[in-house]
Design an enzyme around this catalytic site. Sequence first.
Site, mmCIF file in Angstrom:
data_model
loop_
_atom_site.group_PDB
_atom_site.id
_atom_site.type_symbol
_atom_site.label_atom_id
_atom_site.label_comp_id
_atom_site.label_asym_id
_atom_site.label_seq_id
_atom_site.Cartn_x
_atom_site.Cartn_y
_atom_site.Cartn_z
ATOM 1 N N TYR A 38 11.467 -8.634 -8.817
ATOM 2 C CA TYR A 38 11.339 -9.517 -7.677
ATOM 3 C C TYR A 38 10.658 -10.753 -8.144
ATOM 4 C CZ TYR A 38 12.128 -5.300 -4.606
ATOM 5 O OH TYR A 38 12.794 -4.423 -3.933
ATOM 6 N N THR A 55 9.428 2.239 -7.300
ATOM 7 C CA THR A 55 9.523 1.018 -6.714
ATOM 8 C C THR A 55 8.579 0.031 -7.124
ATOM 9 O OG1 THR A 55 9.557 2.457 -4.591
ATOM 10 C CG2 THR A 55 8.634 0.203 -4.149
ATOM 11 N N SER A 104 5.031 4.391 -6.181
ATOM 12 C CA SER A 104 6.127 5.256 -7.067
ATOM 13 C C SER A 104 6.352 4.326 -8.078
ATOM 14 C CB SER A 104 6.940 5.805 -6.355
ATOM 15 O OG SER A 104 7.971 4.651 -5.920
ATOM 16 N N CYS A 161 -1.930 10.096 -6.714
ATOM 17 C CA CYS A 161 -1.466 9.883 -8.256
ATOM 18 C C CYS A 161 -2.573 10.401 -9.469
ATOM 19 C CB CYS A 161 -1.136 8.387 -8.211
ATOM 20 S SG CYS A 161 -2.834 7.352 -7.763
ATOM 21 N N TRP A 187 1.144 5.407 1.031
ATOM 22 C CA TRP A 187 0.824 6.096 2.322
ATOM 23 C C TRP A 187 -0.060 7.367 2.009
ATOM 24 C CZ3 TRP A 187 1.992 10.981 0.734
ATOM 25 C CH2 TRP A 187 3.233 10.935 -0.006
ATOM 26 N N GLU A 198 0.081 -0.083 -10.106
ATOM 27 C CA GLU A 198 -0.813 1.083 -9.911
ATOM 28 C C GLU A 198 0.209 2.143 -9.717
ATOM 29 O OE1 GLU A 198 -1.824 4.770 -9.607
ATOM 30 O OE2 GLU A 198 -2.919 3.953 -7.876
ATOM 31 N N LYS A 222 1.165 -5.294 3.183
ATOM 32 C CA LYS A 222 2.313 -4.224 3.633
ATOM 33 C C LYS A 222 1.852 -2.768 3.668
ATOM 34 C CE LYS A 222 6.671 -2.007 3.081
ATOM 35 N NZ LYS A 222 5.891 -0.887 3.543
ATOM 36 N N GLU A 272 6.942 13.997 -11.079
ATOM 37 C CA GLU A 272 5.692 13.696 -10.235
ATOM 38 C C GLU A 272 5.828 14.281 -8.923
ATOM 39 O OE1 GLU A 272 2.270 10.462 -8.877
ATOM 40 O OE2 GLU A 272 4.406 9.880 -8.806
ATOM 41 N N LEU A 311 0.731 -1.427 0.151
ATOM 42 C CA LEU A 311 -0.079 0.159 -0.082
ATOM 43 C C LEU A 311 1.015 1.309 -0.098
ATOM 44 C CD1 LEU A 311 -2.571 -0.925 2.560
ATOM 45 C CD2 LEU A 311 -2.694 -1.680 0.250
ATOM 46 N N LYS A 335 11.199 17.013 -0.209
ATOM 47 C CA LYS A 335 10.953 16.676 -1.622
ATOM 48 C C LYS A 335 10.109 17.874 -2.158
ATOM 49 C CE LYS A 335 9.321 13.757 -5.101
ATOM 50 N NZ LYS A 335 8.232 12.456 -5.096
#
Length: 499
Positions: A255, A248, A245, A302, A167, A267, A191, A393, A165, A352
């Site tokens: 993986y 990530t 993001s 997003c 934040w 997404e 997670k 972004e 998930l 940021k």
Amino acid sequence: MGLLTKEEYRAIAANLDLPAAAFVDGSYRPATSGKTFTTVNPATGEPLAEIAACGAEDVDFAVSKAREAFDDGRWSRLHPSERKDVLIRFAKLLTRNARELAVMESIDSGKTIFDCETVDLPETITCIKWHAEAIDKMYDQVAPASDDHIAMVVREPIGVVGLVLPWNFPLLMLAWKIGPALAAGCSVVVKPAEETSLTALRVAELAHEAGVPRGVLNILPGGGAEVGEPLGRHMDVDMVSFTGSTVTGKKFLSYAAESNAKEVVLEMGGKNPCVVLKDAENLDAVAAHIVNGAFWNMGENCSAISRLIVHRDVKEVLLNRIEAHAREWPLGDPLDPETRLGAMVSKAHFDKVSGYLDGAPKAVIGGGTQGGAFVEATVLEVPSNTHTLARDEIFGPVLSVIAVSSFEEAIAAANDTDYGLCASIFTANGKRALRGARMLRAGTVTVNSYGEGDISTPFGGFKQSGFGGRDNSVHAHDQYTQLKTIWIDLSDDSDAEVS
């Protein structure tokens, strides 16, 4: 249920019983290592709780319990109507505890209590109810075949699912994923984002109270390297659904490729354009949509409008209207129901976002920061769509304005991005609106409005905004199921020799 005063919300916050342990196999338990991390109220900088910092050992344990639950059928093989009844009870418990969850969400994330009470909680509950009601209304198929055969096409739950998930909408994104995953009969290991774990832990307890069996819904707080990567690489996880993001998200593809080639649904980011043509009607209403799209949830969204691509002939009038509407979005204490812009989710994210404002073109609106956690609603004119502010972004309340001279130039600029999540177009010409909607490369296109559709419409993006499935709607169930063909031979073998 009406909103309370800020004093009443602060009193609720002061008396919350905050969850701190992981939720695995039907109960709270500490991380195997005993490690914890501090979750902080971003608006005040004050620590809220010490949360279990899970690791690879916890992932192994949670996945084993999820697999056990899936294989013994305590949830996956329940009659669809029984799963529906449990999720309806779950939605009722969410409703009963909505205020507690709204305050918990606000203090953990910096989101305004106004949004938590009026948007996030109602939509979270609606999502669970909607997918619950869909469970016993989704039919399998019989494919065309000869009279000698029956070809059945059936859906089966995919198995053990890892849900990772973001934040920015902790409760809502949790619901978007567990709603269809649990409806399909999967067991899940969630997670939550490290910054915002509290509500996911509390929701798991409510789900278990509603009757979701132990092992079916597990929550592992912790870092990306410690929980996210082991989940993405786990050989007994059948698929991963990730929201976050683009950087990530791409890691989860690696993986999966380097482990068991599990299915991956992504997404990811967006740099969403809002195209305003010179014939757009009622620029005051257009401005209200743009302000909502750009600044809702502090731009930590997003699908936020982050690029305004506007015809030169109406640019100045529209910017004046935007400035007027932006004054209706006060910045301040998230627990004050009058506040519309809360805090950035963390000091790191504040740094940021504010970093993009250093050296940026002179702001038309805003451009400042307050208190090390708050960023003003900001509108900046940039020279072209190639500017960094029009490419990256930012994920904050920052709107970049790009002037164009034609419909064709506007569409070209809108599509000139690595992303393709959402887009908007404003015009009084119906044919041009539909042509533009078809030409815009985005998963959701709104016409003369800003929005994301609703629970009945699929949500997801093109290009580097993601792929592999969609959230919301019946299409969300597809990613948590797999198709099986059952081919039945009916041919007459009565003439065959019997030995």
